[in-house]
Design a protein around this motif. Structure first.
Motif, PDB file in Angstrom:
ATOM      1  N   PHE A 130     -38.909  11.467  27.211  1.00  0.00           N
ATOM      2  CA  PHE A 130     -38.285  11.172  28.502  1.00  0.00           C
ATOM      3  C   PHE A 130     -39.172  11.631  29.656  1.00  0.00           C
ATOM      4  O   PHE A 130     -39.304  10.935  30.671  1.00  0.00           O
ATOM      5  CB  PHE A 130     -36.906  11.835  28.598  1.00  0.00           C
ATOM      6  CG  PHE A 130     -35.936  11.435  27.512  1.00  0.00           C
ATOM      7  CD1 PHE A 130     -36.018  10.198  26.896  1.00  0.00           C
ATOM      8  CD2 PHE A 130     -34.944  12.321  27.095  1.00  0.00           C
ATOM      9  CE1 PHE A 130     -35.122   9.837  25.888  1.00  0.00           C
ATOM     10  CE2 PHE A 130     -34.051  11.974  26.103  1.00  0.00           C
ATOM     11  CZ  PHE A 130     -34.141  10.728  25.491  1.00  0.00           C
ATOM     12  N   LYS A 131     -39.803  12.797  29.513  1.00  0.00           N
ATOM     13  CA  LYS A 131     -40.668  13.320  30.576  1.00  0.00           C
ATOM     14  C   LYS A 131     -41.898  12.448  30.783  1.00  0.00           C
ATOM     15  O   LYS A 131     -42.456  12.408  31.887  1.00  0.00           O
ATOM     16  CB  LYS A 131     -41.078  14.760  30.250  1.00  0.00           C
ATOM     17  CG  LYS A 131     -39.949  15.765  30.416  1.00  0.00           C
ATOM     18  CD  LYS A 131     -40.383  17.173  30.035  1.00  0.00           C
ATOM     19  CE  LYS A 131     -39.217  18.152  30.159  1.00  0.00           C
ATOM     20  NZ  LYS A 131     -39.605  19.525  29.727  1.00  0.00           N
ATOM     21  N   LYS A 132     -42.312  11.756  29.715  1.00  0.00           N
ATOM     22  CA  LYS A 132     -43.445  10.828  29.824  1.00  0.00           C
ATOM     23  C   LYS A 132     -43.005   9.441  30.296  1.00  0.00           C
ATOM     24  O   LYS A 132     -43.779   8.489  30.257  1.00  0.00           O
ATOM     25  CB  LYS A 132     -44.134  10.705  28.466  1.00  0.00           C
ATOM     26  CG  LYS A 132     -44.955  11.908  28.054  1.00  0.00           C
ATOM     27  CD  LYS A 132     -46.348  11.926  28.670  1.00  0.00           C
ATOM     28  CE  LYS A 132     -47.257  10.884  28.041  1.00  0.00           C
ATOM     29  NZ  LYS A 132     -48.657  11.051  28.419  1.00  0.00           N
ATOM     30  N   LYS A 133     -41.751   9.331  30.732  1.00  0.00           N
ATOM     31  CA  LYS A 133     -41.186   8.067  31.205  1.00  0.00           C
ATOM     32  C   LYS A 133     -41.144   7.024  30.097  1.00  0.00           C
ATOM     33  O   LYS A 133     -41.278   5.821  30.354  1.00  0.00           O
ATOM     34  CB  LYS A 133     -41.957   7.539  32.427  1.00  0.00           C
ATOM     35  CG  LYS A 133     -41.935   8.496  33.610  1.00  0.00           C
ATOM     36  CD  LYS A 133     -42.674   7.934  34.810  1.00  0.00           C
ATOM     37  CE  LYS A 133     -42.613   8.914  35.980  1.00  0.00           C
ATOM     38  NZ  LYS A 133     -43.325   8.403  37.174  1.00  0.00           N
ATOM     39  N   GLY A 134     -40.939   7.488  28.853  1.00  0.00           N
ATOM     40  CA  GLY A 134     -40.853   6.580  27.720  1.00  0.00           C
ATOM     41  C   GLY A 134     -39.435   6.118  27.468  1.00  0.00           C
ATOM     42  O   GLY A 134     -38.462   6.683  27.980  1.00  0.00           O
ATOM     43  N   LEU A 135     -39.323   5.072  26.675  1.00  0.00           N
ATOM     44  CA  LEU A 135     -38.037   4.511  26.266  1.00  0.00           C
ATOM     45  C   LEU A 135     -37.703   4.941  24.850  1.00  0.00           C
ATOM     46  O   LEU A 135     -38.599   5.131  24.023  1.00  0.00           O
ATOM     47  CB  LEU A 135     -38.084   2.984  26.313  1.00  0.00           C
ATOM     48  CG  LEU A 135     -38.146   2.332  27.693  1.00  0.00           C
ATOM     49  CD1 LEU A 135     -38.611   0.888  27.569  1.00  0.00           C
ATOM     50  CD2 LEU A 135     -36.785   2.395  28.373  1.00  0.00           C
ATOM     51  N   LEU A 136     -36.391   5.045  24.570  1.00  0.00           N
ATOM     52  CA  LEU A 136     -35.933   5.344  23.220  1.00  0.00           C
ATOM     53  C   LEU A 136     -34.847   4.338  22.849  1.00  0.00           C
ATOM     54  O   LEU A 136     -33.802   4.283  23.490  1.00  0.00           O
ATOM     55  CB  LEU A 136     -35.389   6.774  23.143  1.00  0.00           C
ATOM     56  CG  LEU A 136     -35.132   7.346  21.753  1.00  0.00           C
ATOM     57  CD1 LEU A 136     -35.144   8.870  21.794  1.00  0.00           C
ATOM     58  CD2 LEU A 136     -33.804   6.878  21.169  1.00  0.00           C
ATOM     59  N   GLY A 137     -35.115   3.549  21.830  1.00  0.00           N
ATOM     60  CA  GLY A 137     -34.139   2.568  21.358  1.00  0.00           C
ATOM     61  C   GLY A 137     -33.326   3.149  20.217  1.00  0.00           C
ATOM     62  O   GLY A 137     -33.875   3.441  19.145  1.00  0.00           O
ATOM     63  N   VAL A 138     -32.026   3.353  20.439  1.00  0.00           N
ATOM     64  CA  VAL A 138     -31.185   3.871  19.356  1.00  0.00           C
ATOM     65  C   VAL A 138     -31.047   2.804  18.277  1.00  0.00           C
ATOM     66  O   VAL A 138     -30.928   1.609  18.565  1.00  0.00           O
ATOM     67  CB  VAL A 138     -29.803   4.323  19.871  1.00  0.00           C
ATOM     68  CG1 VAL A 138     -29.937   5.573  20.737  1.00  0.00           C
ATOM     69  CG2 VAL A 138     -29.102   3.213  20.639  1.00  0.00           C
TER      70      VAL A 138
END
Length: 307
Positions: A212-220
């Motif tokens: 999140f801090k790297k401005k990344g996405l996480l797809g559940v």
């Protein structure tokens, strides 16, 4: 509400059985008709070369799957190939976007010309590994639990140069941290929370927060064994537990969906193909604002494109 989905394995199914129709085959969870029924506005299609394929045939198999993408998936009226990130913002109301990804660097070995060819064919996201090890990194199934090789670091830097997502969903934890140090555009296209389910493919809280801090996405991901320990069934409420956990870690504006449809054998109740996506949306709307749910469904992706 329309939906973006960051991961499916429909191309593998089409490659394994060329007689299948992408339009409406009952065994394709993400068939075109099901995408339309579920209001899926963007589907990412993984190119996955199975580990048992001989190394000198892996690139050929990847090209065969991409050929099926071009001549079966893109043949559907209303499907638009997303070749550039800006194409996503130009989708018309009656269009569904389709984008290529690569799951595992096995397909190109140590030949970066082959990797650039895959970029040119439209691959916009690259997961360095599946569960096995390759020349770039160790996957979560590799007992030595290593990180990235020098080649792996070079591939991540090339992803940065071409504005390609680097997907961490199948990496070992050391490999994950190597990517965090190196990647400009990290994502986890289909992973859940290890705090809630101890599956080796899930992310620790520290990993999720770093993403999140790297401005990344996480797809559940919708696979029950990634939602509940040792389970072959799960409920939508189990999926919501993971979403809420990631929200508590500061990820509300970084969450998306990565169903893993066509790559899973077990299913969340009332969510066993793309046509049922609105069941998830309707359940989310009971607990989150419409703005938050739109974020999970598609807006967070649009807000974090490598443009």
């Amino acid at each position: 509400m329309h939906v973006f989905d960051l991961h499916c394995d429909a191309l593998l199914k089409l490659w394994e059985d060329r007689s299948k129709s992408y339009l409406n085959d009952a065994n394709i969870h993400t068939s075109f008709e099901r995408l339309q029924k579920g209001n899926v506005k963007l589907q990412l299609f993984a190119v996955f070369v199975e580990p048992e394929i001989p190394s000198d045939m892996k690139f050929q198999v990847a090209l065969e799957q991409i050929d099926l993408f071009y001549y079966k998936v893109l043949a559907q009226k209303g499907i638009r190939h997303i070749r550039n990130w800006s194409d996503l913002r130009q989708l018309k109301p009656d269009e569904t976007g389709a984008m290529l990804t690569l799951e595992g660097a096995d397909a190109f070995g140590n030949d970066l010309m082959k990797l650039r060819t895959l970029y040119n064919l439209g691959v916009k996201s690259l997961g360095l590994t599946w569960n096995n090890a390759n020349l770039c990194a160790d996957g979560v199934g590799e007992p030595r639990n290593g990180g990235l090789t020098e080649l792996g670091f070079e591939v991540v830097r090339l992803n940065n140069q071409f504005r390609i997502w680097t997907d961490v969903s199948h990496l070992t934890e050391p490999g994950f941290w190597d990517v965090m140090k190196t990647a400009d555009y990290p994502v986890a296209t289909h992973s859940n929370a290890k705090t809630l389910c101890s599956h080796r493919r899930n992310l620790t809280d520290e990993q999720a927060q770093a993403l999140f801090k790297k401005k990344g996405l996480l797809g559940v991901v919708f696979h029950p064994p990634f939602l509940v320990d040792d389970a072959e069934t799960a409920e939508i409420s189990d999926l919501l537990r993971h979403i809420e956990h990631f929200c508590e870690l500061g990820g509300k504006n970084h969450l998306s969906f990565g169903s893993d449809f066509d790559g899973i054998q077990f299913f969340v109740s009332d969510l066993d193909h793309s046509g049922l996506y609105q069941n998830l949306i309707n359940e989310l709307l009971k607990y989150y604002s419409e703005q938050d749910v739109r974020g999970f469904a598609y807006q967070n992706v649009l807000d974090h494109l490598p443009e």
